[in-house]
Design a protein around this motif. Structure first.
Motif, PDB file in Angstrom:
ATOM      1  N   VAL A 308       0.858  -1.187   0.000  1.00 29.49           N
ATOM      2  CA  VAL A 308       0.000   0.000   0.000  1.00 29.49           C
ATOM      3  C   VAL A 308       0.891   1.233   0.000  1.00 29.49           C
ATOM      4  O   VAL A 308       1.879   1.286   0.734  1.00 29.49           O
ATOM      5  CB  VAL A 308      -0.915   0.011   1.245  1.00 29.49           C
ATOM      6  N   SER A 309       0.554   2.218  -0.800  1.00 33.36           N
ATOM      7  CA  SER A 309       1.382   3.422  -0.882  1.00 33.36           C
ATOM      8  C   SER A 309       1.381   4.157   0.463  1.00 33.36           C
ATOM      9  O   SER A 309       0.387   4.145   1.197  1.00 33.36           O
ATOM     10  CB  SER A 309       0.873   4.351  -1.990  1.00 33.36           C
ATOM     11  N   GLU A 310       2.495   4.815   0.773  1.00 33.65           N
ATOM     12  CA  GLU A 310       2.664   5.456   2.075  1.00 33.65           C
ATOM     13  C   GLU A 310       1.646   6.566   2.316  1.00 33.65           C
ATOM     14  O   GLU A 310       1.246   6.817   3.453  1.00 33.65           O
ATOM     15  CB  GLU A 310       4.080   6.024   2.198  1.00 33.65           C
ATOM     16  N   ASP A 311       1.219   7.261   1.258  1.00 34.17           N
ATOM     17  CA  ASP A 311       0.285   8.368   1.452  1.00 34.17           C
ATOM     18  C   ASP A 311      -1.115   7.888   1.817  1.00 34.17           C
ATOM     19  O   ASP A 311      -1.883   8.607   2.467  1.00 34.17           O
ATOM     20  CB  ASP A 311       0.229   9.249   0.199  1.00 34.17           C
ATOM     21  N   ILE A 312      -1.465   6.659   1.432  1.00 37.44           N
ATOM     22  CA  ILE A 312      -2.801   6.115   1.734  1.00 37.44           C
ATOM     23  C   ILE A 312      -2.816   5.353   3.050  1.00 37.44           C
ATOM     24  O   ILE A 312      -3.844   5.302   3.726  1.00 37.44           O
ATOM     25  CB  ILE A 312      -3.285   5.213   0.575  1.00 37.44           C
ATOM     26  N   LEU A 313      -1.692   4.803   3.450  1.00 39.34           N
ATOM     27  CA  LEU A 313      -1.646   3.920   4.616  1.00 39.34           C
ATOM     28  C   LEU A 313      -2.264   4.528   5.875  1.00 39.34           C
ATOM     29  O   LEU A 313      -3.056   3.862   6.565  1.00 39.34           O
ATOM     30  CB  LEU A 313      -0.191   3.498   4.885  1.00 39.34           C
ATOM     31  N   PRO A 314      -1.989   5.794   6.234  1.00 39.84           N
ATOM     32  CA  PRO A 314      -2.570   6.341   7.473  1.00 39.84           C
ATOM     33  C   PRO A 314      -4.096   6.497   7.434  1.00 39.84           C
ATOM     34  O   PRO A 314      -4.730   6.593   8.473  1.00 39.84           O
ATOM     35  CB  PRO A 314      -1.885   7.716   7.612  1.00 39.84           C
ATOM     36  N   ILE A 315      -4.681   6.560   6.229  1.00 42.36           N
ATOM     37  CA  ILE A 315      -6.132   6.773   6.110  1.00 42.36           C
ATOM     38  C   ILE A 315      -6.809   5.580   5.443  1.00 42.36           C
ATOM     39  O   ILE A 315      -7.925   5.686   4.951  1.00 42.36           O
ATOM     40  CB  ILE A 315      -6.431   8.063   5.313  1.00 42.36           C
ATOM     41  N   ARG A 353       7.163  -5.032  -0.492  1.00 39.38           N
ATOM     42  CA  ARG A 353       7.255  -6.496  -0.612  1.00 39.38           C
ATOM     43  C   ARG A 353       6.027  -7.219  -0.069  1.00 39.38           C
ATOM     44  O   ARG A 353       5.961  -8.444  -0.120  1.00 39.38           O
ATOM     45  CB  ARG A 353       8.505  -7.005   0.112  1.00 39.38           C
ATOM     46  N   GLY A 354       5.065  -6.462   0.462  1.00 40.46           N
ATOM     47  CA  GLY A 354       3.874  -7.130   0.960  1.00 40.46           C
ATOM     48  C   GLY A 354       3.156  -6.332   2.025  1.00 40.46           C
ATOM     49  O   GLY A 354       3.627  -5.284   2.482  1.00 40.46           O
ATOM     50  N   THR A 355       1.997  -6.858   2.423  1.00 40.51           N
ATOM     51  CA  THR A 355       1.124  -6.159   3.372  1.00 40.51           C
ATOM     52  C   THR A 355       0.638  -7.137   4.433  1.00 40.51           C
ATOM     53  O   THR A 355       0.363  -8.302   4.136  1.00 40.51           O
ATOM     54  CB  THR A 355      -0.089  -5.547   2.645  1.00 40.51           C
ATOM     55  N   THR A 356       0.540  -6.652   5.670  1.00 40.54           N
ATOM     56  CA  THR A 356       0.004  -7.449   6.768  1.00 40.54           C
ATOM     57  C   THR A 356      -1.136  -6.694   7.436  1.00 40.54           C
ATOM     58  O   THR A 356      -0.950  -5.558   7.884  1.00 40.54           O
ATOM     59  CB  THR A 356       1.081  -7.760   7.827  1.00 40.54           C
ATOM     60  N   PHE A 357      -2.315  -7.307   7.471  1.00 47.32           N
ATOM     61  CA  PHE A 357      -3.415  -6.797   8.269  1.00 47.32           C
ATOM     62  C   PHE A 357      -3.429  -7.583   9.570  1.00 47.32           C
ATOM     63  O   PHE A 357      -3.503  -8.817   9.554  1.00 47.32           O
ATOM     64  CB  PHE A 357      -4.744  -6.956   7.542  1.00 47.32           C
ATOM     65  N   ARG A 358      -3.354  -6.878  10.687  1.00 44.65           N
ATOM     66  CA  ARG A 358      -3.262  -7.511  12.012  1.00 44.65           C
ATOM     67  C   ARG A 358      -4.481  -7.118  12.842  1.00 44.65           C
ATOM     68  O   ARG A 358      -4.792  -5.937  12.989  1.00 44.65           O
ATOM     69  CB  ARG A 358      -1.978  -7.067  12.707  1.00 44.65           C
TER      70      ARG A 358
END
Length: 380
Positions: A308-315, A353-358
């Protein structure tokens, strides 16, 4: 009365045991800057054993010009403790986005030496962001209730008028009336999805085996949108039941696994990992009560997609935020709402390299949120 050598050794061993039970990295730095002591959490934090740390000065282990070095010098000079908050110690050795609170104090018994205790900010910040996600979901709740009344009724009239016009329209105009009909149907579908947010009925919760839920989600994914993607399991078989609603958990994990599959796309090496673990120690306030609940159950959905792009990650969990061309941006907002209503926390960590939803959630007890004081109960 002077202590014997044996008593001194026993006291030293006891001090080591006590410091190892503190769930914060603690180190002692000599006047020359060498790390003369590190507890177990400090070894994890610096990714090195205490023996190896003792061979290095602090300046070799943290980024050049770090505020921590200045704080250590100040404490030596003033001979008084100092607290500093949100200090960035990120480095290839310690990891990216490593932000900590620091407590630095002198050690009078060892002139020139100081003790440093680190408290990582990541979980506190994640809990803060989770409160923001819940607020965003509540804003959608009010919007959904308004849209259901103010938009759906006029839309049905527009659709009916378009259907009447289609009966006497030419072939060219008929394409326009069908466009009107299709677009009104699309808007109605969007409003229907938003109406889920306005459902304030109490959740029917009971003990749920999370592995049964994840196996069900995996079966749906492998027979549909994730046919060509490897889905791996990393389960803790001794996990106690989660206190939740089974159908809503299925909805949550289906959404997350589908997102993971879309992030992987057609990559032949793509894989999704579903994991469960027991992580005691996190306690948060339960929405609508004054209780505090332990969230010892950790459920993760990991993928090796593009991230996920850094600008979208916080929102990312805010309503109407999406990177999909035809996405509504309500899927993850709904996931955050469901998890929040269960008293849990959801967070996303992502790299190229990937995404983790916790997801962290409460375990089931004899009474909701647990009758025991520690909030953790017995593992089964």
């Amino acid at each position: 009365m002077n202590a014997t050598a044996g008593q001194v050794a026993e006291m030293a061993d006891a001090a080591q045991i006590v410091l190892n039970t503190i769930r914060r990295p603690v180190i002692m730095i000599s006047e020359e800057g060498f790390i003369t002591f590190a507890n177990a959490d400090a070894e994890d934090f610096f990714r090195s054993s205490a023996t190896m740390l003792a061979r290095n000065t602090l300046s070799k282990l943290i980024p050049f010009g770090s505020p921590l070095l200045t704080l250590v010098d100040q404490v030596r000079e003033r001979r008084a403790p100092v607290n500093e908050y949100r200090v960035d110690v990120s480095s290839p050795r310690l990891g990216i986005e490593k932000v900590v609170d620091l407590y630095v104090a002198p050690v009078p018994e060892f002139p020139g030496s100081v003790v440093v205790m680190f408290q990582e900010r990541s979980m506190a910040d994640k809990i803060d962001r989770q409160m923001t996600h819940r607020g965003a979901a509540r804003s959608v709740t009010g919007l959904a209730a308004m849209l259901a009344h103010e938009i759906k009724n006029p839309l049905s009239g527009i659709r009916g008028a378009a259907q009447l016009l289609e009966l006497s329209a030419s072939d060219e105009d008929r394409a326009l009336t069908r466009l009107i009909t299709d677009e009104t149907d699309r808007i109605v579908s969007l409003v229907d999805r938003m109406e889920v947010f306005s459902d304030e009925r109490p959740i029917d919760r009971y003990p749920v085996n999370i592995h049964v839920v994840l196996d069900h989600v995996k079966a749906i994914a492998k027979n549909g949108f994730a046919k060509k993607i490897r889905i791996l399991e990393d389960y803790d078989p001794s996990l106690p039941p989660v206190f939740a609603n089974r159908d809503q958990l299925i909805q949550v994990f289906l959404n997350l696994v589908k997102n993971a599959a879309e992030a992987i796309g057609s990559d032949p090496h793509g894989e999704i990992v579903l994991s469960t673990a027991f992580r005691p120690g996190i306690r948060v306030s339960v929405p609508g009560t004054q209780d505090r609940v332990s969230l010892p159950l950790e459920f993760c959905v990991r993928d090796n997609g593009s991230g996920v792009s850094e600008d979208i990650l916080p929102i990312l969990f805010d309503p109407f935020i999406t990177t999909k061309p035809n996405g509504s941006g309500l899927g993850l907002a709904l996931v955050a709402k469901i998890v929040g209503e269960h008293g849990g926390i959801i967070e996303c960590d992502s790299t190229p390299r990937g995404t983790t939803f916790r997801i962290l959630m409460p375990a089931w007890k004899e009474t909701p949120f647990g009758a025991d004081e520690d909030g953790e109960g017995d593992r089964k």
